[in-house]
Design a protein around this motif. Structure first.
Motif, short mmCIF file in Angstrom:
data_model
loop_
_atom_site.label_atom_id
_atom_site.label_comp_id
_atom_site.label_asym_id
_atom_site.label_seq_id
_atom_site.Cartn_x
_atom_site.Cartn_y
_atom_site.Cartn_z
N LEU A 126 0.83 -1.20 0.00
CA LEU A 126 0.00 0.00 0.00
C LEU A 126 0.87 1.26 0.00
N VAL A 127 1.87 1.29 0.85
CA VAL A 127 2.77 2.45 0.88
C VAL A 127 3.50 2.56 -0.46
N ARG A 128 3.98 1.45 -0.98
CA ARG A 128 4.67 1.46 -2.28
C ARG A 128 3.75 2.00 -3.38
N ALA A 129 2.51 1.54 -3.41
CA ALA A 129 1.56 2.02 -4.42
C ALA A 129 1.37 3.53 -4.33
N MET A 130 1.34 4.04 -3.12
CA MET A 130 1.10 5.47 -2.94
C MET A 130 2.34 6.30 -3.27
N ILE A 131 3.51 5.93 -2.76
CA ILE A 131 4.65 6.83 -2.88
C ILE A 131 5.63 6.49 -3.99
N GLU A 132 5.62 5.26 -4.48
CA GLU A 132 6.60 4.89 -5.50
C GLU A 132 5.99 4.56 -6.86
N GLU A 133 4.72 4.22 -6.90
CA GLU A 133 4.13 3.77 -8.15
C GLU A 133 3.10 4.74 -8.73
N GLY A 134 2.83 5.79 -8.04
CA GLY A 134 1.83 6.73 -8.51
C GLY A 134 2.45 8.01 -9.02
N PRO A 135 1.63 9.02 -9.20
CA PRO A 135 2.11 10.29 -9.73
C PRO A 135 3.06 11.02 -8.79
N GLY A 136 3.16 10.60 -7.54
CA GLY A 136 4.06 11.26 -6.58
C GLY A 136 5.42 10.60 -6.44
N ALA A 137 5.72 9.62 -7.28
CA ALA A 137 7.06 9.01 -7.22
C ALA A 137 8.09 10.11 -7.46
N GLY A 138 9.06 10.21 -6.60
CA GLY A 138 10.07 11.25 -6.72
C GLY A 138 9.77 12.50 -5.90
N PHE A 139 8.58 12.59 -5.31
CA PHE A 139 8.24 13.72 -4.46
C PHE A 139 8.97 13.61 -3.12
N ARG A 140 9.03 14.71 -2.40
CA ARG A 140 9.43 14.69 -0.99
C ARG A 140 8.16 14.31 -0.21
N TRP A 141 8.22 13.20 0.50
CA TRP A 141 7.08 12.70 1.26
C TRP A 141 7.31 12.92 2.75
N LEU B 75 5.30 12.33 6.79
CA LEU B 75 4.25 11.63 7.54
C LEU B 75 4.52 11.74 9.01
N HIS B 76 3.54 11.36 9.79
CA HIS B 76 3.68 11.22 11.24
C HIS B 76 3.28 9.79 11.60
N THR B 77 4.02 9.19 12.52
CA THR B 77 3.66 7.87 13.02
C THR B 77 4.16 7.71 14.44
N ARG B 78 3.43 6.96 15.20
CA ARG B 78 3.85 6.65 16.56
C ARG B 78 4.37 5.23 16.65
N ASP B 79 3.96 4.36 15.71
CA ASP B 79 4.25 2.94 15.90
C ASP B 79 4.67 2.18 14.65
N ALA B 80 4.88 2.84 13.53
CA ALA B 80 5.20 2.11 12.30
C ALA B 80 6.52 2.58 11.68
N HIS B 81 7.47 2.96 12.51
CA HIS B 81 8.74 3.48 12.01
C HIS B 81 9.46 2.50 11.10
N THR B 82 9.48 1.23 11.48
CA THR B 82 10.19 0.23 10.67
C THR B 82 9.62 0.14 9.27
N LEU B 83 8.30 0.15 9.15
CA LEU B 83 7.67 0.11 7.84
C LEU B 83 8.13 1.28 6.98
N TYR B 84 8.04 2.49 7.52
CA TYR B 84 8.36 3.67 6.72
C TYR B 84 9.86 3.83 6.48
N GLU B 85 10.68 3.41 7.42
CA GLU B 85 12.13 3.45 7.21
C GLU B 85 12.53 2.59 6.02
N SER B 86 11.80 1.51 5.76
CA SER B 86 12.12 0.66 4.62
C SER B 86 11.88 1.36 3.28
N PHE B 87 11.18 2.49 3.31
CA PHE B 87 10.95 3.30 2.11
C PHE B 87 11.79 4.57 2.10
#
Length: 137
Positions: free
Chosen positions: A92-107, A109-121
């Motif tokens: 889902l994160v890949r579809a949003m930030i890497e495969e859509g019109p925003g690929a290459g954008f500065r992204w 976010l805020h998270t309290r508990d999913a740092h590992t997921l987002y760090e992988s991107f």
């Protein structure tokens, strides 16, 4: 994961299902009213939903705000408990930030508990150049 599909068609979003999750299970979404969420959804730059191919039920969601040119903010990302453990969150994160019109954008976010997921991107803790004025949510 082949039993699920990803779609960025805004009209396909099951507003009731997304609201049900955000208003009860999401620590970040419980302070909003349904009207607030519907306004955010209507103003979203892009949404991506995850749907079960057999039933059509929505099991995941992500929303983004953007200037449409180079900056975007990722919000309201979730996968229902019943569909977790299959890589849908990463997809889902890949579809949003890497495969859509925003690929290459500065992204951002805020998270309290999913740092590992987002760090992988490639998301990292901001440096001293970043400032923020926290809001009511």
């Amino acid at each position: 994961m082949s039993e699920y599909e990803f779609d960025d068609t805004p009209d396909r979003i099951d507003v009731d299902a997304v609201w049900a999750y955000l208003s009860t299970d999401a620590y970040w979404g419980r302070k909003r009213t349904r009207a607030d969420f519907e306004a955010q959804l209507a103003a979203a730059w892009r949404v991506v939903g995850v749907y079960h191919r057999g039933t059509g039920a929505q099991v995941g969601f992500a929303r983004a705000l953007s200037d449409g040119v180079g900056t975007a903010y990722l919000a309201d990302v979730f996968v229902l408990e019943s569909a977790r453990g299959q890589g849908l969150g990463k997809a889902l994160v890949r579809a949003m930030i890497e495969e859509g019109p925003g690929a290459g954008f500065r992204w951002m976010l805020h998270t309290r508990d999913a740092h590992t997921l987002y760090e992988s991107f490639g998301f990292t803790v901001p440096n001293s150049m970043y400032m923020e004025r926290p809001g009511g949510f």
